[in-house]
Structure formats: C-alpha cells, structure tokens
Design an enzyme around this catalytic site. Sequence first.
Site, PDB file in Angstrom:
ATOM      1  CE1 TYR A 114      -2.983  -3.008   0.453  1.00 28.90           C
ATOM      2  CE2 TYR A 114      -3.208  -2.796   2.737  1.00 28.90           C
ATOM      3  CZ  TYR A 114      -3.532  -3.386   1.572  1.00 28.90           C
ATOM      4  OH  TYR A 114      -4.340  -4.490   1.927  1.00 28.90           O
TER       5      TYR A 114
ATOM      6  CG  HIS B  91      -0.648  -8.724   0.335  1.00 26.15           C
ATOM      7  ND1 HIS B  91      -0.223  -7.688   0.109  1.00 26.15           N
ATOM      8  CD2 HIS B  91      -1.819  -8.936   0.062  1.00 26.15           C
ATOM      9  CE1 HIS B  91      -1.373  -6.754  -0.271  1.00 26.15           C
ATOM     10  NE2 HIS B  91      -2.293  -7.662  -0.402  1.00 26.15           N
TER      11      HIS B  91
END
Length: 321
Positions: free
Chosen positions: A46, A131
């Site tokens: 992010y 992830h």
Amino acid sequence: MNLTPLGLGCAQLGNLYRAMSDETATAIVDTAWDRGIRYFDTAPHYGLGLSEKRLGAALAGRPRAEYVLSTKVGRLLVDNPDWAGERDTEGFDVPASLTRRRDYSRDGVLRSLESSLGRLGVDRIDIAFVHDPEDFVEEALAGALPALVELREQGVLRGIGLGMNFDSVLAEFVRRADVDIVMIAGRYTLLEQPAQDELLPLCVERDVRVVAAGVFNSGILASPRPGATYNYESAPAELVARAARIADVCARHGVTLPEAAIALPGAHPAVASVVLGASSPAQVESNADRAAVRVPPALWAELVAEGLLRADTPVPEETEA
C-alpha cells in the site's frame, strides 16, 4: 487477540488512487480510534510503504496492548535502480523510487517483517498475512508459512494467515497449513457468497478466524450505478442491475445498501471482523454509523425470496431495538 467487529483497512493511507495529506491520514486513524476501532490492517504494497509509515505515526503514543495490528508479507520493497521520477503504476499515487519484488521465501518474509517494523515504528506485529500468493502456492507453503509458524512459536507473532481475493485458493491453504486467520476480499459480500461453498465451513471446522474485506465489492455495493466498479474494474451491467435490485429491497425496509453490505458478512460464525477502508475522517464516521444500524430480519428474508441472497447465508440475529 480480540479483533473489533469493525476494522480499519489502511490502503487509502498509501494514497490509493489519489493523494492525501499526512494530516488527513492521521485524522482517519484518530477518528477510527474515537469510534472504538482497535484493529488496523496495512501492507508494504500500500503506497510502497507509505501506509505503514502513516499508520505507525498515527498510532504512536497509543497503548500498544489496546490494539491489534496486521501487515503482510510476499511483496518485498527494494530500491528501484531505474527510477527517473515516475509515479507508481499499481494504483497508488506515490513516487516509484521503490519497487515490489514478489518473494515468498523464508528470507524474504524475515526481511519484509523487519522492514515493516521499522516503517511502523513498533516492536511487534500481531498478525502477518501472506499477501496474494494465488500464483505462488507451493512457494508460500514451503517458505513463507513455515517461517511465520516459527515466529509464532517464538512469540514474535500472535497469529499468521493469508489474504487474497480467491476463496478456493484460501481453502487450499487452510487445508494444507497451520494458520490462525485468513482475510478474504470481495468473495463474501451481499452481492455474492462463493466463500460459503468451501472456505467458510472449513474455517469453522478448523477454528480459523476470518476477516472480511472488500465488502462493497470495490464500489458497486456502495453505489450501484452505471460506471460503478466491481473487482477494481468497470462492473458488468448485469451485476449493476443485481446490486440495484438489492438496493431496492433495502430501501423498502428503511435500510441503505451500504448498511446491509456491512451487516451481512459479520453474521457468519467464522467472521471475526469486517475491515473497511476510508479516504477521509467523515467516511470513517459514516462507516461506523452504518455498522451500528440494525437491519430488520424481514429484509434478509425478502432477499432470499427474490433470489438475491443464498438461503443458507447466516444473517444477523434479531436484537432488541
């Protein structure tokens, strides 16, 4: 490791789609805290680390024992040797001075967590998610997950798991690995519930907790209009029409579509928290208000009768007004 029913997803703190100021990022976290949110999820992905930096700065000074913090491994951030001022091309409005390198090895996990601790400015992370390993299943099973198991056994981590958009792949990991928690994005929502087929029953059976993310299906369940997004792309017309029909049923019962979209996932016995992102403090307030709305049982019954909700979907129990 008690997750609050509502968590704050921090992708927007990494300038997802558009830039925000450091002050706005701090205000988002402060508002979430004021509304009782004590679970915060971030990732190196992010904003190439910006989300972690901003979240850590905003939480600095808060009692560490009072909140749960999760981040992710699998995308290692390294210097971009070819950087000449370009911006990131993966959805975040940040300079591309770093680049993401997929790395699901033991060494990659250890390096990633060490870097995340530095960016967050904390001495421990509660939960580490692998992830998006849908294309790296064997690598994650051989490298990332054993490394995380060791860290959990050493007390460095309190929980380990995986986060992705693919429910069937998550189910495979739950069957094959010793995980505590998974994050499923977009596959258990008011619009569609494929995670009910295998993943969620398996999690109940194995006592694996679930974090439900992407409960608006990237936008269509917030506002079902032409041009709405689904899975981060323009939504097909038939899905827009289906979401609009769901919204009409909600309106007949005095509930908004986003209120129902937040309420449904948390009713499943496997789901420990529903994580919502926010691009402003006002959106945090709005999401918290929506999450507090009592949805009448008749709404769920009508959705089932209209073929808009699976009959086997757990729905919120009726409570005293």
